[in-house]
Enzyme design. Structure first.
Site, PDB file in Angstrom:
ATOM      1  N   THR A   1       0.861  -1.205  -0.127  1.00 44.75           N
ATOM      2  CA  THR A   1      -0.014  -0.031   0.173  1.00 44.75           C
ATOM      3  C   THR A   1       0.937   1.195   0.072  1.00 44.75           C
ATOM      4  O   THR A   1       2.097   1.214   0.269  1.00 44.75           O
ATOM      5  CB  THR A   1      -0.804   0.233   1.262  1.00 44.75           C
ATOM      6  OG1 THR A   1       0.055   0.351   2.496  1.00 44.75           O
ATOM      7  CG2 THR A   1      -1.673  -1.279   1.383  1.00 44.75           C
ATOM      8  N   ASP A   2       0.196   2.281  -0.427  1.00 47.59           N
ATOM      9  CA  ASP A   2       0.809   3.613  -0.041  1.00 47.59           C
ATOM     10  C   ASP A   2       0.883   3.801   1.358  1.00 47.59           C
ATOM     11  O   ASP A   2       0.023   3.194   2.186  1.00 47.59           O
ATOM     12  CB  ASP A   2       0.385   4.788  -0.685  1.00 47.59           C
ATOM     13  CG  ASP A   2       1.405   5.974  -1.076  1.00 47.59           C
ATOM     14  OD1 ASP A   2       2.310   6.187  -0.412  1.00 47.59           O
ATOM     15  OD2 ASP A   2       1.534   6.527  -2.156  1.00 47.59           O
ATOM     16  N   TYR A   3       1.357   5.116   2.031  1.00 48.79           N
ATOM     17  CA  TYR A   3       1.441   5.436   3.386  1.00 48.79           C
ATOM     18  C   TYR A   3      -0.267   5.306   3.964  1.00 48.79           C
ATOM     19  O   TYR A   3      -0.779   6.250   3.457  1.00 48.79           O
ATOM     20  CB  TYR A   3       1.920   6.733   3.580  1.00 48.79           C
ATOM     21  CG  TYR A   3       2.532   7.009   4.631  1.00 48.79           C
ATOM     22  CD1 TYR A   3       3.821   7.342   5.169  1.00 48.79           C
ATOM     23  CD2 TYR A   3       1.598   7.484   5.747  1.00 48.79           C
ATOM     24  CE1 TYR A   3       4.497   7.297   6.482  1.00 48.79           C
ATOM     25  CE2 TYR A   3       2.167   8.024   7.016  1.00 48.79           C
ATOM     26  CZ  TYR A   3       3.637   7.786   7.212  1.00 48.79           C
ATOM     27  OH  TYR A   3       4.082   8.272   8.650  1.00 48.79           O
TER      28      TYR A   3
ATOM     29  N   GLY B   1      -2.667   3.616   3.164  1.00 52.08           N
ATOM     30  CA  GLY B   1      -3.647   3.473   2.289  1.00 52.08           C
ATOM     31  C   GLY B   1      -4.820   2.740   2.955  1.00 52.08           C
ATOM     32  O   GLY B   1      -5.972   2.872   2.278  1.00 52.08           O
TER      33      GLY B   1
END
Length: 769
Positions: free
Chosen positions: A289-291, A293
């Site tokens: 995931t992104d930060y 997410g």
């Protein structure tokens, strides 16, 4: 059974080599990947499996304190799979030691970092790199970044960012490669190959992570993290290709985007992560995931933390960055039957396989060589390459009366706060840069000409709005300022101009006015700098603008006032010398825009490969900027951009002629060769990016007015003519139709060749089946 044991031993010997080699390389003896990974999964508790999916930020502990930190305690319990944004061999070894010596299963950690456009040797921002149109240079920049990062303990980078964007209001255009799917795909492949090299087992390569999957570059209103909504036919034809190219290049990991797709956030979108990425494209790496997410899907309205964590896992997400939704809720979801254990095991397997591919099971400390950290980072050789690549990325937008190149016998009035803004030279997302090392334009000019021949005056503050200036100086990057009245600053600049032969004005954005969460509705140069430019015009001296920017800007007024404009983006640690090389003709500028420059923000989004509409404005009226009622045009500005995609001038001139096709028809399995003569008709040796576009005149769905299909950067001596050839096959004519079938449809095509996307030199051919 004996045969199986023998085969395992043979495989182990193949991997590890002789006993002497093992001792020299400090490698463990490990079984083949499938056997090791499956055995580990069989031994793992449910908590340990979930722990492999957990990717927290490293925190601020110092060397020697890892064991006593919260992170250290979790690592010891097997609740961490990797860390990110941790820097230095000493700290990374310290943390890895906890995993190897204190955790039950001794599974090594993976260490990631935002190595976006270089490590300590910082290259131009990615948008700038893309304007070089030089795949060898772009690949080389990634190789050097990988070499330096791996020497400092890093083995995974969250790069390349390949999001196509046609909206310069979105700040993250600075991190991407512009508006075009074909150019973006070539750069995507080059970056992955540069980072990962021939083998991830080598200690000077790192795993790449293509991002942000998917469509992140098309947010509504150009506002970061905002909703993205588009048809699937546009996804496949215009936005998906660079991600797919990275997968085909063997990228090891993929990062999910923040935006939603068809009403479901990408982080929880099974169609995207499983149907497209894994089933259609056959991606076999892992997805992170992104930060936070996963957690952010709560705000999207997808449920509580347990619900969105289960949604992400079932969609095909393997690793959770920072949010710890997996860590805190997955056990319950599995026990309640909301997440199949097989789904968890598949995610764990992919992460363990990545660690194996990186050689971490063979030697957990392979990236922790103190000698490399001392000798391979920010070297003289790397800095020279960065300087050369930066110079190749600059785009000459204007050069009236051949003001450039400058002559060394001219005295220069250097003005503008950006001429001395050292910490802004690397641009955004330069997290590993030592900000005491970048070389400013003032420093480089004085080194070349001598201080007596450079009359510096700041001339103005960055802008009149203090709050805006503060935003431009985020992350400890304050801009130079002077609290005296603007009239006093102007007077100093005019006095410097009077004592000089030419004015060089360092103008534009601050480094953090582009990048993540740096969207802008105003694409103009800050007003304080605009006003100074008008004042400088009174000196009646030639004015050269050195434009610093992380996005296309609306510089219509500046284009009228200045004699020359050199767009240098944010050039990196070697900014000053690279700019000086180009200003004085040591390097002839050869960059070409990878993103269209609008006349004003009202034209946005503006891009070359648009559709024609049912009421197009005629080519003649478009070129003249004329208005016609009941046609697709504006009342107040022409349809044309200020500078088109692919545009860029040189100190020399190039002439195109004798465009030919080897045949007027193309059949399946055959090719058409397109040839063109390009002559250097000017007074300097130079490089030209020869660009080939096509247009599909009739299709089952509407087709763009032009599509880039090939390009070549060539060097031509003064007076030299080269004949260039490009081959077109049926594959080059394919697109996704309304059924999302990848097809080439019979019919008439136009092929264009020229110096930018506005070229009108063309021929026709027929695709026959």
């Amino acid at each position: 059974m004996k045969l199986k044991i023998i085969s395992i031993l043979l495989a182990t010997i193949t991997i590890s080599g002789s006993a002497l080699a093992q001792k020299k390389n400090k490698q463990r003896t490990v079984p083949p990947k499938d056997i090791l990974v499956n055995e580990l999964i069989a031994k793992m508790t449910l908590e340990e499996k979930i722990g492999q999916l957990n990717l927290p930020s490293a925190g601020e502990f110092t060397t020697g304190q890892a064991t006593n930190s919260d992170i250290g305690e979790k690592i010891e319990k097997g609740l961490v799979g990797g860390l990110f944004n941790i820097k230095s061999v000493a700290r990374i070894r310290d943390v890895q030691k906890v995993a190897i010596e204190k955790s039950r299963l001794k599974i090594p950690l993976i260490f990631g970092m935002d190595v976006i456009h270089g490590y300590e040797t910082t290259f131009p921002i990615p948008l700038g790199l893309s304007c070089s149109w030089d795949m060898d240079n772009i690949k080389r920049s990634a190789q050097i970044a990988a070499k330096e990062a791996s020497a400092d303990g890093i083995n995974w980078t969250f790069s390349p960012m390949v999001d196509i964007s046609r909206d310069p209001r979105w700040g993250r255009v600075s991190e991407g490669s512009g508006e075009d799917a074909y150019l973006g795909s070539q750069i995507s492949k080059a970056m992955v190959q540069g980072y990962q090299g021939a083998s991830l087992m080598d200690n000077n390569t790192i795993m790449a992570c293509v991002k942000h999957f998917a469509l992140y570059g098309a947010p509504e209103a150009g506002r970061d993290y905002n909703t993205v909504d588009m048809s699937r036919i546009r996804m496949y034809n215009e936005y998906f290709p660079p991600y797919k190219a990275a997968v085909e290049a063997g990228v090891g990991s993929v990062m999910a985007s923040f935006n939603e797709i068809d009403g479901i956030p990408a982080t929880g979108n099974k169609w995207l992560m499983t149907d497209v990425l894994r089933n259609q494209w056959k991606f076999n790496g892992f997805v992170v995931t992104d930060y936070t997410g996963i957690n952010e899907m709560i705000a999207h309205g997808m449920g509580d933390l347990q619900a969105v964590s289960a949604l992400a896992m079932n969609a095909g997400i393997d690793m959770d960055m920072v949010g710890e939704g997996f860590l805190t809720t997955l056990k319950k979801s599995i026990e309640e039957g909301k997440v199949p254990i097989d789904q968890l095991d598949a995610a764990v397997k992919r992460i363990l396989e990545a660690k194996y591919d990186l050689g971490l099971f063979h030697d957990p400390y392979k990236y922790c060589d103190v000698k490399r950290a001392k000798t391979e980072i920010f070297t003289k050789e790397n800095r020279q390459i960065a300087q050369n690549i930066a110079a190749e990325s600059f785009v000459l937008l204007k050069n009236s009366n051949s003001v450039l190149p400058l002559q060394t016998n001219q005295k220069v009035a250097l003005v503008g706060p950006l001429a001395i803004a050292q910490k802004h030279m690397p641009g955004t997302w330069s997290v590993a840069t030592n900000f005491d090392t970048p070389i400013t334009l003032k420093t480089a000019l004085e080194a070349k000409l001598g201080k007596a021949n450079v009359n510096y005056a700041m001339g103005c503050n960055f802008d009149y709005d203090d709050a805006f200036v503060e935003k431009a100086g985020f992350f400890g990057k304050p801009l130079p300022s002077d609290n005296r009245a603007k009239e006093v600053l102007w007077a100093e600049a005019l006095e410097a101009a009077k004592r000089s032969d030419v004015i060089v004005f360092a103008i534009g954005e601050g480094a953090e006015l582009s990048g993540e969460s740096s969207s802008r509705t105003n694409l103009l140069i800050p007003q304080a700098q605009k006003d100074l430019l008008k004042e400088l015009k009174k000196a009646n001296k030639p004015i050269v603008l050195v434009l610093f920017n992380g996005r296309p800007l609306a510089i219509t007024e500046e284009n009228e006032l200045a004699d020359a404009i050199l767009d240098v983006w944010f050039p990196g640690t070697e900014a000053g010398p690279a700019i000086t090389d180009v200003l004085y003709g040591t390097v002839n500028p050869s960059g070409k825009l990878s993103m269209t420059f609008p006349r004003n923000v009202g034209q946005v989004p503006i891009f070359y490969s648009h559709k024609n509409t049912g009421r197009p404005l005629s080519l003649e009226k478009t070129q003249k900027g004329e208005f016609e009622k009941f046609r697709s045009n504006y009342l107040d500005v022409p349809n044309t951009p200020l500078f088109p995609f692919g545009y860029g001038l040189s100190y020399t001139t190039f002439e195109y002629s004798n465009l030919k096709l080897s045949s007027n028809t193309l059949t399946k399995g055959e090719k058409i060769t397109v040839s063109v003569e390009v002559k250097n008709t000017g007074n300097y040796d130079g490089k030209e990016v020869v660009q080939l576009y096509i247009r599909d005149l009739v299709g089952s769905v509407t087709r763009p007015v032009k599509e880039l299909k090939a390009f070549r950067k060539v060097t031509l001596k003064k007076g030299e003519t080269q004949t260039l050839q490009f081959d077109l096959t049926e594959e080059d004519l394919k697109f996704y139709n309304s059924n999302l079938d990848f097809v080439a449809e019979p019919g008439t095509f136009e092929v264009f060749v020229g110096t930018n996307s506005d070229t009108q030199m063309k021929l026709k051919f027929e695709l026959v089946k």
